[in-house]
Write an enzyme that holds these catalytic residues in place. Structure first.
Site, short mmCIF file in Angstrom:
data_model
loop_
_atom_site.label_atom_id
_atom_site.label_comp_id
_atom_site.label_asym_id
_atom_site.label_seq_id
_atom_site.Cartn_x
_atom_site.Cartn_y
_atom_site.Cartn_z
CE LYS A 5 8.00 2.64 8.39
NZ LYS A 5 8.10 4.11 8.52
CB ILE A 39 -0.95 0.01 1.21
CG1 ILE A 39 -0.16 -0.11 2.52
CG2 ILE A 39 -1.99 -1.09 1.08
CD1 ILE A 39 -1.02 -0.03 3.77
N GLY A 40 2.16 1.10 0.00
CA GLY A 40 3.03 2.26 -0.05
C GLY A 40 4.48 1.85 -0.11
CB VAL A 41 7.19 2.13 -2.14
CG1 VAL A 41 8.70 1.91 -2.17
CG2 VAL A 41 6.47 0.88 -2.61
N GLY A 42 8.38 3.70 0.63
CA GLY A 42 9.11 4.89 1.09
C GLY A 42 10.59 4.64 1.16
N GLY A 43 11.31 5.59 1.77
CA GLY A 43 12.76 5.46 1.89
C GLY A 43 13.17 4.28 2.74
CG PHE A 44 12.14 1.86 6.92
CD1 PHE A 44 13.18 2.08 7.80
CD2 PHE A 44 11.40 0.70 7.03
CE1 PHE A 44 13.48 1.15 8.78
CE2 PHE A 44 11.69 -0.24 8.01
CZ PHE A 44 12.74 0.00 8.88
CG ASP A 65 10.57 13.12 5.56
OD1 ASP A 65 10.62 14.01 4.69
OD2 ASP A 65 10.54 11.91 5.29
CE LYS A 108 8.69 -3.43 -3.02
NZ LYS A 108 8.55 -4.63 -3.86
#
Length: 785
Positions: free
Chosen positions: A511, A489-494, A607, A496
């Protein structure tokens, strides 16, 4: 007859050429000694043969009064070196390797892979290294050195490279353990340097073009960093000259969005015939340039920036590699070079300096670090005097070398007063103290757990010191169908984020850290520590975590309406009303206000952006992603000095330029969010006309001209109170003040947003007495403030 003669001649020349190639390979092999320590076995790594240090070898002799050979069955972090790092030589008395070879300059590389063997714990190891009259390392603790230098990398070994002048036919490399400690070494490389890699006259940073003579040929040098800018890792077998490793640069770049990768492999040559061994052509085939030429003009303060942890109180040689890959005439790319926030060079034009396109060359600079400086900065930015078209910068490669002072390259971190008692004793004392503390904590946890009911409740009592439950990896694989990509449902710097259902039926956002992510253990621990202390309706709650099998996974409450950004643009979700947007902004502001004021020093999020504002099923906004968060300054300080972290487009320019973080940095980012909410567009869009690329800049221009309503989200038109929008825009404008002291606090921002909501409510319900009374009360509160 003529044709046949030419064929014979061609064959003869080919044989001669092959002879030269083979002679060159033999020469390179003859000038390279590769030692596999702690064994008599040979291994092949990166296409080269490493000889066991116990095997007969005319090039190197091992001598020691007390050492042991050890091995491990598995190696983490770098499979290419697994066979080499499985063995190690451990010593508790001085260990000598005598190198037999011709005098000259050499690269000496020492490989250390820490692992525990019997009673030898690498964390308790301290030792030094000496050769050719130089102290290469002092009280070296390998795990600590790895944590400092490779903090952004998953590589768990340490390679120390030195450039040393050897003046005799036999040279001793001595490894010397500290008192009551021991040392170890996994592998040794000795590579002859035929060409002159360093010159004695080097440009001094902020020296107005002045050069200094350093006698580098007789000065010990340690390679701290070697980067292939904009390209992938270059392995030793790809650098035929000296078997060097060229790292990727991304993990050292302050803001990866600042640079765009560039690649061109066509006809690159060296600007000087004497420079062919300075770097392989692979380095010059890639580069990073400014993200967008016109964007540079808009942001003014914006640079491509790299930060490197270094040892204080040493001089450093900074080597920059350049090659113009795009432009075929001068004045198309002009920029400045900054080192440690000082101007090293102005009006840099790669094409002119190199003498054409696809011509590779380098520039060397020297700068000294003070006793309290442990970060070296390299920045490239626009030349203010240049035209918009030429306001660009590019870099292909970067090397940083530490220079010895009085023959000493060793550095021992300041360990405090206990250092005088001996580091091994200090470490042992700390270990015992830590062990006692750990036992006490475990006992405390057991008492806490016994008091709890034997349930699978995912919200244990706060008295147990955790904000959530420790999940097993098996639990989380079951919750996400083995991390099924369809559940992302999302992808970030840390990494998926997966939607998962826990074994008690509760939905969660899971996460999972990406091993290649720039964010890692520090962010993971920061998030757990922070959320264990903070509880607020407008902060996302953490259910638990998992830290087994090298995994770093965080489990949060599931926010069914996703990110604020997803409801503003880029999808097919229904448009948010103006009232909804105000309520969401108020919720986020309340969360940030709590962060800033809910503890003695406060917490700075660092952030703030629309993808970190999440919405639950009732569209209640909650701040998320605290991996970059920092404690605010103590009472006697005005700011926190720290490396720049955040997201491109939201960064506070004052923080970026000065590396001084305050709560007002969050306020600036929130101001960008406010304009993003009202305009419903990305904060940086290079495809737009120059003045519109940066939303914050463009919205400020329109706001000051009084025409902001011309750029707001079209779906809002006719559905908002003009007074409400005016109040909203005024506080957004104040948030984006250039200087932090001129910006409002989050409390003041919250108050203005609540006022804007009341204005909207009064507009929607003009005859509602409650709404009018609330508005009057709010006006009175603002007047009192």
């Amino acid at each position: 007859m003529v044709v046949k003669g030419r064929g014979v001649l061609g064959l003869f020349l080919l044989v001669i050429l092959l002879g030269f190639v083979k002679n060159g390979e033999a020469l390179a092999h003859a000038n390279t000694v590769l030692i596999n320590c702690g064994t008599n076995a040979n291994v092949t790594v990166d296409g080269a043969n490493w000889v066991g240090d116990k095997a007969p070898n005319k090039n190197i002799t091992l001598s020691t009064s007390r050492s042991i050979e050890a091995s491990t069955s598995s190696v983490d972090g770098n499979p290419d070196y697994e066979s080499l790092y499985r063995t190690v030589r451990i010593f508790s008395e001085p260990l000598n390797y005598t190198f037999h070879g011709a005098p000259g300059n050499y690269f000496l590389r020492l490989h250390f892979y820490p692992f525990t063997f019997q009673n030898y714990n690498a964390n308790l190891s301290y030792f030094g290294v000496e050769t050719c009259g130089f102290t290469l390392a002092s009280s070296l603790n390998v795990p600590y050195a790895i944590s400092q230098k490779n903090r952004n990398s998953s590589f768990v070994a340490l390679v120390k490279e030195y450039y040393v002048p050897i003046q005799t036919n036999s040279t001793v490399i001595t490894f010397r353990p500290d008192k009551e400690s021991f040392g170890f070494v996994n592998a040794i490389e000795i590579v002859r340097v035929i060409d002159k890699l360093f010159v004695d006259s080097v440009k001094q940073v902020s020296g107005n073009g002045a050069t200094v003579a350093l006698d580098l040929q007789k000065r010990g040098i340690e390679t701290m960093y070697r980067l292939n800018i904009g390209g992938t890792l270059i392995k030793p077998d790809q650098d035929s000259s000296f078997r060097r490793i060229w790292e990727e640069d991304s993990s050292y770049m302050i803001n990866q969005d600042a640079g765009t990768e560039l690649k061109n492999t066509s006809k690159i040559t060296y600007a000087s015939p004497n420079a062919t061994t300075l770097a392989p052509l692979l380095v010059y085939e890639t580069a990073k340039t400014m993200t967008n030429t016109s964007l540079v003009v808009q942001l003014r303060f914006f640079n491509m920036s790299w930060r490197f942890p270094v040892d204080p109180s040493f001089d450093y040689l900074i080597r920059l590699h350049f090659c113009e890959l795009v432009y075929d005439k001068s004045s198309q790319r002009i920029f400045k070079i900054y080192i440690n926030n000082k101007t090293a060079a102005e009006n840099v034009d790669i094409f002119t300096k190199a003498g054409g396109k696809n011509k590779a060359y380098h520039e060397d600079y020297i700068d000294g670090m003070t006793s309290n400086s442990n970060n070296l900065w390299v920045q490239l930015g626009p030349e203010a005097a240049s035209s918009d078209q030429g306001s660009d910068a590019a870099l292909n490669g970067l090397e940083i070398f530490k220079l010895s002072r009085d023959g000493n390259l060793g550095y021992v971190p300041n360990l405090g007063d206990e250092e005088s008692k001996g580091k091994s004793k200090m470490t042992l004392s700390l270990g015992i103290g830590f062990g006692i503390a750990l036992v006490a904590v475990i006992a405390w946890l057991i008492i806490c757990l016994r008091k709890k009911k034997r349930t699978k409740d995912v919200k244990p009592k706060k008295s147990c010191g955790r904000s959530g439950k420790r999940f097993t990896l098996v639990d989380l694989k079951a919750a996400t169908n083995n991390f099924d990509e369809s559940l992302v449902i999302g992808v970030g710097g840390f990494g998926k984020v997966y939607k998962g259902e826990l074994n008690d039926g509760i939905l969660a956002a899971i996460k999972r850290s990406n091993p290649q992510s720039q964010q890692g253990l520090v962010e993971f621990e920061t998030e757990i520590e922070l959320l264990s202390k903070l509880r607020h309706r407008h902060l996302v709650s953490m259910i638990g975590f998992c830290d087994e099998q090298n995994e770093m996974i965080l489990i949060y409450e599931y926010m069914s309406n996703g990110t604020l950004r997803s409801h503003l643009f880029g999808g097919d979700l229904p448009s948010l009303s103006w009232k909804q947007r105000l309520e969401i902004c108020i919720g986020a502001a309340r969360g940030l206000y709590y962060l800033h004021t809910g503890s003695e020093r406060g917490i700075i999020h660092r952030d703030v952006k629309t993808t970190n504002i999440l919405l639950d099923g009732s569209f209640v906004a909650k701040m998320a992603d605290f991996g970059l968060s920092k404690s605010g300054p103590s009472l006697e300080h005005t700011h926190v000095s720290t490396a720049v972290k955040g997201s491109f487009g939201y960064l506070d320019p004052e923080y970026f330029m000065k590396q001084q973080l305050t709560a007002k940095s969050d306020v600036y980012s929130f101001g960008v969010v406010l304009f993003e909410v009202v305009c419903a567009r990305v904060v940086i869009n290079p495809s737009l006309p120059m003045e519109q690329i940066n939303l914050a800049e463009w919205a400020m221009i329109c706001q000051k001209k009084g025409v902001l309503e011309t750029i707001i989200d079209p779906s809002l038109r006719g559905n908002y109170s003009p007074k409400s929008l005016k109040s909203f825009a005024e506080i957004a404008e104040k948030c984006l003040a250039d200087e932090g002291v001129a910006r409002p606090t989050m409390g003041e921002v919250l108050c203005h947003l609540e006022h804007a909501l009341q204005l909207q409510e009064s507009w929607l319900h003009p005859n509602d007495a409650n709404s009018s009374h609330a508005l009057e009360s709010l006006d009175e509160r603002e007047h009192e403030q």
